[in-house]
Structures are given as structure tokens and as C-alpha cells.
Design a protein around this motif. Sequence first.
Motif, mmCIF file in Angstrom:
data_model
loop_
_atom_site.group_PDB
_atom_site.id
_atom_site.type_symbol
_atom_site.label_atom_id
_atom_site.label_comp_id
_atom_site.label_asym_id
_atom_site.label_seq_id
_atom_site.Cartn_x
_atom_site.Cartn_y
_atom_site.Cartn_z
ATOM 1 N N CYS A 12 0.828 -1.205 0.000
ATOM 2 C CA CYS A 12 0.000 0.000 0.000
ATOM 3 C C CYS A 12 0.860 1.253 0.000
ATOM 4 C CB CYS A 12 -0.916 0.026 1.223
ATOM 5 S SG CYS A 12 -2.427 -0.903 0.997
ATOM 6 N N GLY B 201 0.412 3.128 -3.060
ATOM 7 C CA GLY B 201 -0.591 4.124 -2.686
ATOM 8 C C GLY B 201 -0.042 5.520 -2.503
ATOM 9 N N ALA C 208 -8.694 3.546 -7.539
ATOM 10 C CA ALA C 208 -8.135 3.315 -6.203
ATOM 11 C C ALA C 208 -9.226 3.006 -5.188
ATOM 12 C CB ALA C 208 -7.330 4.536 -5.759
ATOM 13 N N ALA D 162 -3.843 -6.138 0.257
ATOM 14 C CA ALA D 162 -3.397 -4.804 -0.140
ATOM 15 C C ALA D 162 -4.453 -4.120 -1.008
ATOM 16 C CB ALA D 162 -2.073 -4.889 -0.895
ATOM 17 N N VAL D 163 -5.015 -4.887 -1.936
ATOM 18 C CA VAL D 163 -6.042 -4.308 -2.813
ATOM 19 C C VAL D 163 -7.220 -3.818 -1.979
ATOM 20 C CG1 VAL D 163 -7.697 -4.799 -4.650
ATOM 21 C CG2 VAL D 163 -5.358 -5.653 -4.820
ATOM 22 N N LEU E 196 -6.171 -0.698 0.077
ATOM 23 C CA LEU E 196 -5.676 0.464 -0.675
ATOM 24 C C LEU E 196 -6.608 1.691 -0.611
ATOM 25 C CD1 LEU E 196 -3.194 1.251 -2.378
ATOM 26 C CD2 LEU E 196 -4.521 0.686 -4.413
ATOM 27 N N VAL F 189 -5.251 5.300 0.426
ATOM 28 C CA VAL F 189 -5.201 6.407 -0.531
ATOM 29 C C VAL F 189 -6.024 7.593 -0.045
ATOM 30 C CG1 VAL F 189 -5.902 7.122 -2.853
ATOM 31 C CG2 VAL F 189 -4.644 4.994 -2.524
ATOM 32 N N ALA G 136 -4.313 0.940 6.997
ATOM 33 C CA ALA G 136 -4.204 -0.126 6.000
ATOM 34 C C ALA G 136 -3.814 -1.440 6.674
ATOM 35 C CB ALA G 136 -3.175 0.255 4.934
#
Lengths: 226, 365
Positions: free
Chosen positions: A25, A29, A51, A100-101, A104, A108, A155
Motif C-alpha cells: 500500500c 498508494g 483506487a 493490499a487491494v 488500498l 489512498v 491499512a
Amino acid sequence: MNLFPVDWDVLRVSFLVAGTATVLCVLIGTPLAWAIARTRRVIVHLLTAAALLPLVLPPTAVGYYLLQLLGRQSPVGRFLEAELGLRLVFTWPGMAIAAAVVALPLFVRTAVAGFEQLEPAALEAASVLVGPVRRFFSVALPLAWPSVTAASLLAFARALGEFGATTIVGANIPGRTEMLSGAIYTAVLAGDDALANSLAGLSLVLGLTVLVALSLLLAQVRRNAP
Amino acid sequence: MMSESSTLDVRVRKRYPGFELDVAFTASRGITVLFGRSGSGKSLTLRLIAGLERPDTGRIVIAGTPVVDTERRLWVPPYRRPIGVVFQQPGLLPHLSVGDNILFGLRLPRDEARRRLEEVLTLLGLSGMERRSPRTLSGGEQQRVALARALVRRPPLLLLDEPFSALDQNLRRSLREELRRITGDLGLAVVFVTHSLPEAHLLADSLVVVERGRILQMGEAAETFRRPSTPHVARLLGWVNLWPAVAVHRDGPETVVDLGGRRLLVRGGAQPTPPGGRVVVGIRSERVIVHRGEASPAPNQFEARLTELLRYGSTATLRLRPPEGDLLLEVELGARALEVLRVGERDSWIVELPPEDLHLMPAET
């Protein structure tokens, strides 16, 4: 009764997945958030949408797409396995990507808010003095570090709590790809309330710890603000 | 076209919805003031020179090096241009010390950097402050650091966008004087954007009057202040005594004009006006002479009644009106003159408009 009946493998996998997801991230990110905060062009809306998309998708859908993308049936998956010897499906690195996805958007959004608060005059003055790379590393990052740190903590907490996407990619294999969230699910299914209780309690403590750390950090930043 | 001596040669055009900037000018050693109201395009012009905006078409040459040329698709980013820039806000980096702020982005050997730092610190009266955090500095000190940061690179061209307008009166004054001294000492070319008339007066060697994205007039500052090309520019430059008139007679450098029956002799000025032509005649309010006594037959003397007296600190504005006609005259007097004349005691005065201070401009359409 065992007061701490948690399998160490579960903790190990949980922290490996959440830690690696956080690093991913930060790496992806942070520049993305900087671009979103700085760009005035239309492309910024596309970037923002991309994002934030995992925020509105069911995590299982994210997991499904990643399975499709990273599995043996896809060119990407075949390439990774044949050329790099990297198997992502049913492994913890794959789960880290999934986590992570999912984490994110949170990263962000928090980081963009931080970059947007930077004093425009300082950035403008810097743009006459140094190029874009130094502007990012020597101006934006040092000034926005509290936000980036806050974003990383969030995160991490989000990745630690992820279940849907990570379970689909990792398959919840005990000892190998079983995280806290997965272990709770298994315990509940098995009717082992005592274990489910300890695991859920542990999740609660971990989550609270991260959020308290976040709150302390933000208070510290407010105290130091000019 | 570029003269050999100019440090800056600009010819740019940029269009926005409802606004178009189209300017061309050069700047050489000394201070060139871009003067105009807010929204006139003066700051945009400066940002184009700095490279913070891109022109639609045009060419900018700084110290002989083209930095923008849309025809050749040339564009040099701001940090590679030979410029120093100071904005209204100092824009110092709060996580760096004063010294590190000044040297930020400067790639020099350690000794040389150290030497240059000492030099600008001394130049701007900041000695001993290099370890301090910008947060601990006053507004004026911060703006000095910003100026030091611009000067430490020794650019041939300094771009200043209302750098003192956020500061208080006294500070503004001393910094203006410092700027004059420094640019003189270093032989710099400076482009200074301001909407403040006193600031333009005090600083300008050359004056560029900008409005609605166009240059209305430019030239040597004193000459431009004395000889505005149109009544509109005159008003922008602070003229209030502007009257429509008709040219009656012209003899060499002297023109006689008629203001609703009153004749005035105007001496000098470049505009040859044919007899019968409509003109505007004007005089700066500080050039009008007021005295007691009788009107002599000397040209441009007449009696007028004081209608208003407005005091502004140490100066005052008198509004006077001759007995006949609708001429209204503003006169600016210093404190001393007010005392000597004992202005408050009487309301009938003799006004004299020196022929060489009267100025003819084309009539407004």
C-alpha cells in the motif's frame, strides 16, 4: 482451559499478510495519492475511481478477480510461475496482494487528505527550486508523513481484518494460509466457541491497539502543528 | 526582436474562457514593475516567465537563453530556468532550518555553498539565523529568507509577485528600500508585480501598465508617470485632474486649449494636436500650485473656492472649484504646506497650473 489456544502459525501468517500488504500500500498508494492530490486533469477521476473501487466491491469479488488474474489459467499467473517461480494462489504472498487491494482505498483516501493539506505556497516555491522527484521525496513526504503513517496504520488494521478476498486467494489452509479471520471462521463452523472467543478477542485487542496508536499519533501531530 | 542588453524578452499569449493574455515586453537591469489591478494578468505574466504556467503561443528568452518557444516546442521547467522567484507568501519549508531552506535544491560543493549562504545572510541582515526554524521567524524575516533563497543562486533575473503586500507598513517600506539597494548592488534585472501605486512609484525604473491581459503603456518609469498615453492610463496611475478640452492654437511646443471658455497654455508633450481637435488635459494633483493673494495675468492662474478638505495623515487633498464652469480640481499638499498656507482659514484661493506640468492626451471615445 488453555488461556492462549491460538496457533502460532495463524499469527505468523496474519502478520506476514498484513505487514506485506501495508508495504505494498505504501509503495503503490503513496505516489498514487500524491498524483491524485496534485493533478488537475480528468485522468485524476479515473485514478481515484480505480483506487477506491475495492471499497464498494464485495471482498469476495476482489478475491475472485485476483484468482482469475494470478492463477495458472491466466497469462500473468503462468508468467509469474514459469519465469519467476512465484506461485501466488494458495500462498501468503498472494493473500498479501489481496489484502493490499482491499486496504488500498483506505490508505489512498487518508494520504490524499494529507497531501491536499500541504501549504500550496511551499510547494509552489519548491517547484521553482527542484524537480518533481525531489519535490516528492524532500518536500511532500517529509511534510505529509503523519498522514502517510496514519494511512499505513489504517491499512495494516484493515489488512489484518480481511477475510473474503484473502480466503478466496489463500483457501484458508491450516498452518499455511490460515489467518486470524479464517481461524475464527473455522472455529465457528466447528462449534468451538472457546477458540472462536479467544481468536475474536485477540482480533479486538489488535484492532484497538492500532487505533489507539493512530489516535496518539494524530494528537502528537496536532500538538506540533504551527 | 530583442535588444542586446535586455535580460528578459517576453512575447506570450494565453487564452482562458473570458480572458486572454497577450503581452510583449523586455526587461533589463533595474526594476521593471508590472502594474495593474487584480485580475489584469500581471501575475499570470510572471507565472508564465517562471514556468508555472504554459503559454498557448509565444517565446520567452532569459539572459539570452530561450526557455519557452512554442514554435520550436521548447519548454524549460521552472527549476531549470535562470531565475529567482518570491511570491506573496514566503513558502518556506517548515521541516528545514533557515540555512537549509536557502540552500534547498542548490547543487554546489560544500565550501562554496557555505560561502554563498554567508553572503546572502549578510546581504539580507539574517546573520546568525541559519539554524533557526522558519516557524520562529516574523513575517518580515520569513520574506527575507525567501529573498535570500532566490538570490543565493545568483540568477540574472528575479521575479517578485507582490512580495511585500502581506507585511505591515513599516516593514514593507524597509524591505522596498533594501530591495532597491540589493538589486542596484548586484546589477540584477527584476520583474516586480504590484497593484500598489506607491510601491510602483518607489521601485520602478521601468513601468509596464497591464489591464485585461494587454499592455496599455510601457516605458521609463518617471516618464510614464509624467506622460501617460491615454486618460485611462492616467487614471490608473493616480491622476484625478483630467478634463475634456478642445485644442485652440498650436505654436511649436506650446498648445492652447479651451475648457468650456477657460484657456490653458500647455507646454511640451509629444502629442501634436491639430486646432479644433478634442483632447483631454490633465495635471497630477501634487503639481498644482495654490497660494493666497491676487490672480496675476500670468497664464493658467485663476481663482477657486475650497469645497472640501480631506486629511490623510501627513498629507491632505483639497478640492477646489472656480466660480464659473464645472471644473473640479484636486490638489495634494504636504503637512508643512497646509500649515504655512493656513488652509482652514479661508475658502478663496489662487490656483496655478504650470504649463510644463499640464499634459495633453487624446480624447476618450
